[in-house]
Design a protein around this motif. Structure first.
Motif, mmCIF file in Angstrom:
data_model
loop_
_atom_site.group_PDB
_atom_site.id
_atom_site.type_symbol
_atom_site.label_atom_id
_atom_site.label_comp_id
_atom_site.label_asym_id
_atom_site.label_seq_id
_atom_site.Cartn_x
_atom_site.Cartn_y
_atom_site.Cartn_z
ATOM 1 N N SER A 5 0.865 -1.174 0.000
ATOM 2 C CA SER A 5 0.000 0.000 0.000
ATOM 3 C C SER A 5 0.904 1.228 0.000
ATOM 4 O O SER A 5 1.743 1.385 0.896
ATOM 5 C CB SER A 5 -0.913 0.002 1.231
ATOM 6 O OG SER A 5 -1.829 1.076 1.183
ATOM 7 N N THR A 41 -2.625 4.430 0.832
ATOM 8 C CA THR A 41 -2.752 4.849 2.227
ATOM 9 C C THR A 41 -2.641 6.363 2.332
ATOM 10 O O THR A 41 -1.823 6.980 1.641
ATOM 11 C CB THR A 41 -1.652 4.202 3.094
ATOM 12 O OG1 THR A 41 -1.889 2.783 3.170
ATOM 13 C CG2 THR A 41 -1.637 4.777 4.505
ATOM 14 N N GLU A 66 -7.233 -1.283 -2.435
ATOM 15 C CA GLU A 66 -7.568 -1.075 -1.030
ATOM 16 C C GLU A 66 -7.299 0.378 -0.632
ATOM 17 O O GLU A 66 -6.209 0.894 -0.866
ATOM 18 C CB GLU A 66 -6.745 -2.014 -0.131
ATOM 19 C CG GLU A 66 -7.123 -3.458 -0.279
ATOM 20 C CD GLU A 66 -6.572 -4.322 0.856
ATOM 21 O OE1 GLU A 66 -6.868 -5.519 0.854
ATOM 22 O OE2 GLU A 66 -5.873 -3.787 1.725
ATOM 23 N N ASN A 68 -6.855 2.763 2.410
ATOM 24 C CA ASN A 68 -6.520 2.692 3.833
ATOM 25 C C ASN A 68 -6.364 4.107 4.377
ATOM 26 O O ASN A 68 -5.483 4.850 3.945
ATOM 27 C CB ASN A 68 -5.217 1.900 4.029
ATOM 28 C CG ASN A 68 -4.737 1.909 5.471
ATOM 29 O OD1 ASN A 68 -5.520 1.759 6.402
ATOM 30 N ND2 ASN A 68 -3.434 2.068 5.662
ATOM 31 N N GLU A 70 -5.549 6.261 7.722
ATOM 32 C CA GLU A 70 -5.024 6.124 9.074
ATOM 33 C C GLU A 70 -5.112 7.452 9.819
ATOM 34 O O GLU A 70 -5.103 8.527 9.222
ATOM 35 C CB GLU A 70 -3.577 5.624 9.051
ATOM 36 C CG GLU A 70 -2.589 6.534 8.352
ATOM 37 C CD GLU A 70 -1.172 5.977 8.346
ATOM 38 O OE1 GLU A 70 -1.019 4.737 8.399
ATOM 39 O OE2 GLU A 70 -0.234 6.779 8.287
ATOM 40 N N GLN A 88 -10.029 -0.073 4.845
ATOM 41 C CA GLN A 88 -9.404 -0.248 6.159
ATOM 42 C C GLN A 88 -9.208 1.108 6.843
ATOM 43 O O GLN A 88 -8.875 2.103 6.195
ATOM 44 C CB GLN A 88 -8.046 -0.922 5.982
ATOM 45 C CG GLN A 88 -7.243 -1.138 7.249
ATOM 46 C CD GLN A 88 -5.994 -1.949 6.957
ATOM 47 O OE1 GLN A 88 -5.997 -3.162 7.059
ATOM 48 N NE2 GLN A 88 -4.915 -1.282 6.587
ATOM 49 N N THR A 90 -6.844 2.509 9.865
ATOM 50 C CA THR A 90 -5.722 2.188 10.744
ATOM 51 C C THR A 90 -5.673 3.224 11.863
ATOM 52 O O THR A 90 -5.474 4.412 11.608
ATOM 53 C CB THR A 90 -4.396 2.173 9.969
ATOM 54 O OG1 THR A 90 -4.461 1.176 8.949
ATOM 55 C CG2 THR A 90 -3.228 1.855 10.897
#
Length: 237
Positions: A5, A41, A66, A68, A70, A88, A90
């Motif tokens: 990622s 990410t 994906e 992500n 955070e 996702q 994080t």
């Protein structure tokens, strides 16, 4: 294969330094995926010093692998997650004044908070991941709060890699073995690079994903983005 990622915070940092839209953050995300990255990410900090709130929504429209996101799970962060539903989320413990994530959660001290947060993410259909160190008690605590994955904070590994790489990775291997026993997925990130990534990947059983930004973008200045992503993917095979 461990997934890559690409953290594109630094792309936004360069853009923000001059204003305007060069480099184009969303286009870079699209290109990273085209070049083989299996995820994107971002870390939308409250001061928007790199990724902005608008970036979060713009990337939501274009990321096809994906996604992500955070950050510290405050009200703003959770609103972004609720409205974009990334693959996702994080969770990191650092406050707004921290330059970069540099410590993992104390999952015992913050058990109630993390449990409630992971439960909410689960209700939204978002995979949860908790930024964590190699302390085995924190690993057991991660299981108790109900997170789907943990993300190893690999700063200490990178700091000591050149001194003694076997010692540098030992605690990560042991913690990963416990995570596997507990049924928790394993991610990793922070200061992983072309020199230390393969050794870490080979030493950590069932490493699902690594998130790499600073080193990868720095390497791209020399090799170009496509070639750099190819180099990282080769190490993760």
């Amino acid at each position: 294969m461990t997934k890559l990622s690409v953290n594109i915070n630094k792309i936004a940092t360069i853009r923000n330094a001059r204003g305007g839209n060069i480099p184009n953050v969303t286009q870079v995300a699209i290109d990273c995926e085209k070049f083989g990255a299996q995820g994107i990410t971002i870390h939308p900090r409250p001061d928007e010093r790199h990724i902005t709130t608008q970036d979060v929504y713009d990337l939501h429209k274009v990321v096809t692998t994906e996604y992500n996101i955070e950050g510290y799970p405050n009200e703003r962060f959770m609103k972004l997650i609720e409205e974009t539903r990334p693959t996702q989320a994080t969770l990191v413990p650092d406050g707004p004044d921290v330059l970069t994530s540099n410590a993992g959660w104390d999952t015992i001290k913050h058990k109630e908070f993390l449990t409630d947060t992971c439960r909410q993410l689960n209700e939204w259909g978002v995979r949860s991941s908790i930024f964590i160190d190699t302390d085995l008690n924190n690993m057991k605590g991660a299981k108790e709060v109900g997170t789907d994955r943990i993300e190893f904070y690999t700063g200490p590994y990178a700091d000591h890699f050149d001194e003694n790489k076997e010692n540098a990775v030992k605690e990560y291997t042991e913690a990963a073995q416990l995570a596997n026993e507990l049924g928790i997925g394993i991610n990793a990130g922070h200061d992983l690079n072309l020199d230390n990534l393969k050794f870490f990947k080979d030493a950590v059983p069932n490493l699902a994903e690594v998130s790499i930004g600073h080193a990868l973008i720095a390497d791209a200045l020399y090799f170009g983005l496509e070639k750099t992503i190819e180099k990282y993917l080769e190490l993760l095979k």
